[in-house]
Design a protein around this motif. Structure first.
Motif, PDB file in Angstrom:
ATOM      1  N   SER A  27       1.523   8.484  66.493  1.00 49.42           N
ATOM      2  CA  SER A  27       0.189   8.092  66.065  1.00 49.42           C
ATOM      3  C   SER A  27      -0.352   9.052  65.012  1.00 49.42           C
ATOM      4  O   SER A  27      -0.950   8.625  64.011  1.00 49.42           O
ATOM      5  CB  SER A  27      -0.756   8.048  67.269  1.00 49.42           C
ATOM      6  OG  SER A  27      -2.075   7.736  66.867  1.00 49.42           O
ATOM      7  N   GLU A  30       1.515   8.477  61.705  1.00 49.36           N
ATOM      8  CA  GLU A  30       1.039   7.251  61.063  1.00 49.36           C
ATOM      9  C   GLU A  30      -0.326   7.475  60.409  1.00 49.36           C
ATOM     10  O   GLU A  30      -0.589   7.005  59.302  1.00 49.36           O
ATOM     11  CB  GLU A  30       0.946   6.124  62.087  1.00 49.36           C
ATOM     12  CG  GLU A  30       2.306   5.618  62.550  1.00 49.36           C
ATOM     13  CD  GLU A  30       2.194   4.638  63.704  1.00 49.36           C
ATOM     14  OE1 GLU A  30       1.048   4.374  64.136  1.00 49.36           O
ATOM     15  OE2 GLU A  30       3.236   4.144  64.170  1.00 49.36           O
ATOM     16  N   ARG A  31      -1.200   8.200  61.104  1.00 47.94           N
ATOM     17  CA  ARG A  31      -2.529   8.456  60.547  1.00 47.94           C
ATOM     18  C   ARG A  31      -2.466   9.358  59.324  1.00 47.94           C
ATOM     19  O   ARG A  31      -3.208   9.164  58.361  1.00 47.94           O
ATOM     20  CB  ARG A  31      -3.438   9.074  61.617  1.00 47.94           C
ATOM     21  CG  ARG A  31      -3.887   8.080  62.675  1.00 47.94           C
ATOM     22  CD  ARG A  31      -4.898   8.699  63.611  1.00 47.94           C
ATOM     23  NE  ARG A  31      -5.455   7.727  64.532  1.00 47.94           N
ATOM     24  CZ  ARG A  31      -6.431   7.997  65.400  1.00 47.94           C
ATOM     25  NH1 ARG A  31      -6.941   9.223  65.465  1.00 47.94           N
ATOM     26  NH2 ARG A  31      -6.890   7.068  66.203  1.00 47.94           N
ATOM     27  N   SER A  34      -1.461   7.295  56.548  1.00 47.98           N
ATOM     28  CA  SER A  34      -2.578   6.429  56.157  1.00 47.98           C
ATOM     29  C   SER A  34      -3.534   7.174  55.230  1.00 47.98           C
ATOM     30  O   SER A  34      -4.053   6.609  54.270  1.00 47.98           O
ATOM     31  CB  SER A  34      -3.323   5.931  57.399  1.00 47.98           C
ATOM     32  OG  SER A  34      -2.508   5.099  58.183  1.00 47.98           O
ATOM     33  N   GLU A  37      -1.797   7.414  51.821  1.00 54.08           N
ATOM     34  CA  GLU A  37      -1.822   6.127  51.129  1.00 54.08           C
ATOM     35  C   GLU A  37      -3.214   5.816  50.588  1.00 54.08           C
ATOM     36  O   GLU A  37      -3.360   5.305  49.481  1.00 54.08           O
ATOM     37  CB  GLU A  37      -1.367   5.012  52.076  1.00 54.08           C
ATOM     38  CG  GLU A  37       0.120   5.044  52.379  1.00 54.08           C
ATOM     39  CD  GLU A  37       0.537   3.929  53.323  1.00 54.08           C
ATOM     40  OE1 GLU A  37      -0.350   3.197  53.796  1.00 54.08           O
ATOM     41  OE2 GLU A  37       1.741   3.792  53.576  1.00 54.08           O
ATOM     42  N   LEU A  38      -4.241   6.130  51.371  1.00 55.84           N
ATOM     43  CA  LEU A  38      -5.610   5.895  50.918  1.00 55.84           C
ATOM     44  C   LEU A  38      -5.929   6.739  49.692  1.00 55.84           C
ATOM     45  O   LEU A  38      -6.464   6.228  48.698  1.00 55.84           O
ATOM     46  CB  LEU A  38      -6.598   6.216  52.046  1.00 55.84           C
ATOM     47  CG  LEU A  38      -8.086   6.141  51.676  1.00 55.84           C
ATOM     48  CD1 LEU A  38      -8.467   4.733  51.252  1.00 55.84           C
ATOM     49  CD2 LEU A  38      -8.944   6.614  52.844  1.00 55.84           C
ATOM     50  N   ARG A  54     -13.098   4.576  56.001  1.00 59.41           N
ATOM     51  CA  ARG A  54     -12.088   3.645  55.486  1.00 59.41           C
ATOM     52  C   ARG A  54     -10.925   3.501  56.467  1.00 59.41           C
ATOM     53  O   ARG A  54     -10.322   2.423  56.576  1.00 59.41           O
ATOM     54  CB  ARG A  54     -11.570   4.133  54.132  1.00 59.41           C
ATOM     55  CG  ARG A  54     -12.587   4.019  53.002  1.00 59.41           C
ATOM     56  CD  ARG A  54     -12.726   2.593  52.519  1.00 59.41           C
ATOM     57  NE  ARG A  54     -11.508   2.121  51.916  1.00 59.41           N
ATOM     58  CZ  ARG A  54     -11.175   2.325  50.646  1.00 59.41           C
ATOM     59  NH1 ARG A  54     -11.992   3.001  49.851  1.00 59.41           N
ATOM     60  NH2 ARG A  54     -10.053   1.841  50.158  1.00 59.41           N
ATOM     61  N   LEU A  55     -10.603   4.586  57.183  1.00 58.99           N
ATOM     62  CA  LEU A  55      -9.480   4.549  58.116  1.00 58.99           C
ATOM     63  C   LEU A  55      -9.914   4.252  59.542  1.00 58.99           C
ATOM     64  O   LEU A  55      -9.080   4.148  60.440  1.00 58.99           O
ATOM     65  CB  LEU A  55      -8.728   5.886  58.080  1.00 58.99           C
ATOM     66  CG  LEU A  55      -8.088   6.245  56.734  1.00 58.99           C
ATOM     67  CD1 LEU A  55      -7.416   7.603  56.816  1.00 58.99           C
ATOM     68  CD2 LEU A  55      -7.082   5.192  56.307  1.00 58.99           C
ATOM     69  N   ASN A 181      -3.339  -9.267  53.275  1.00 54.25           N
ATOM     70  CA  ASN A 181      -3.235  -7.835  53.593  1.00 54.25           C
ATOM     71  C   ASN A 181      -3.434  -6.987  52.345  1.00 54.25           C
ATOM     72  O   ASN A 181      -4.093  -5.941  52.381  1.00 54.25           O
ATOM     73  CB  ASN A 181      -1.872  -7.524  54.214  1.00 54.25           C
ATOM     74  CG  ASN A 181      -1.753  -8.028  55.633  1.00 54.25           C
ATOM     75  OD1 ASN A 181      -2.756  -8.300  56.289  1.00 54.25           O
ATOM     76  ND2 ASN A 181      -0.526  -8.167  56.116  1.00 54.25           N
TER      77      ASN A 181
END
Length: 278
Positions: A27, A30-31, A34, A37-38, A54-55, A181
């Motif tokens: 987790s 993945e965060r 994220s 990527e943002l 945003r997340l 998406n």
């Protein structure tokens, strides 16, 4: 309880603990991705609160991840504003990998030939997962008005010729899902029915058109690149609408299709993929 039963119980409890720890680690990983990527999508520096919003995570959790990413060199924090943005580390690693595949080197002659034939801008995008990324371009316009867009990494799927060329390789259900998406769930100016109908046409003829949809005054024609029976990217020709008029679309599309076929035959990532499978 026998000794063997106690051992089985202890082993089961230990496995449960390890599974729980792995889920937490996964987790967090993945965060962290994220966040990366943002920041890569936005490019500009962002506030901590905006990143958390945003997340959809708590500010404290976002702060801990950002501090970790800062400590490892992936993210930098502005000392004056406190805003966060990516460092060049990700771009450098990406460039290293791209160079190692020799993708641009091998594809460059085909792109240059297409640019010379059409006298317009030629661009190549690579498929990664369910997204397209621009990786190189060749300017073919020799004089007059030249279309020279900013090389934003990610390709918008619904509004660009390249995006629609990729979507046309998918089933209608998958194409709609991927398009929504990509748009972040925001409503598009094109309805689902219109998108499916357009993609059907694109699939039948083999190429896609963006007529001032992505940018005013710009027309683009793109085709998917197939290697090993799968779509691996797209190639396109784009230029001012004053030059790429309707009567030139068919000839331009034919040139793009020929180039897409050549690129599929040359595609270096095909060998890499087959090697990894073996």
């Amino acid at each position: 309880m026998t000794f063997a039963a106690e051992r089985r119980t202890a082993r089961s409890n230990w496995n449960d603990i390890l599974d729980g720890q792995m889920r937490v680690v996964n987790s967090l990983v993945e965060r962290c991705f994220s966040v990366i990527e943002l920041l890569a999508t936005e490019a500009a520096a962002m506030r901590l609160g905006d990143i958390a919003d945003r997340l959809d995570i708590q500010k404290s959790a976002a702060h801990r991840m950002l501090q970790t990413l800062c400590a490892t060199g992936w993210v930098a924090q502005d000392e004056t504003t406190g805003f966060y943005q990516l460092t060049l580390r990700l771009a450098i690693l990406g460039q290293r990998f791209l160079n190692a595949t020799h993708l641009v080197d091998i594809c460059q002659p085909v792109l240059e030939d297409l640019a010379g034939e059409t006298a317009e801008l030629v661009r190549l995008a690579v498929l990664q997962g369910e997204t397209l990324t621009w990786i190189t371009q060749v300017q073919g316009a020799r004089n007059g008005l030249k279309y020279q867009p900013e090389m934003v990494a990610r390709v918008q799927l619904v509004s660009t010729a390249n995006g629609k060329a990729y979507l046309s390789t998918l089933s209608p259900t998958d194409a709609v899902r991927v398009a929504l998406n990509d748009a972040g769930g925001n409503a598009s100016s094109v309805s689902v029915e219109q998108l499916i109908a357009e993609l059907r046409v694109n699939r039948e003829r083999g190429w896609s058109l963006s007529d001032e949809e992505a940018e005013p005054g710009v027309v683009a024609i793109a085709a998917p690149i197939y290697s090993g029976g799968k779509s691996v990217g797209t190639v396109s020709v784009a230029g001012p609408s004053s030059r790429l008029k309707t009567e030139k679309h068919a000839a331009t599309a034919a040139a793009v299709l020929r180039a897409a076929g050549k690129l599929g035959d040359l595609w270096p990532l095909r060998e890499l993929s087959e090697f990894q499978k073996g």
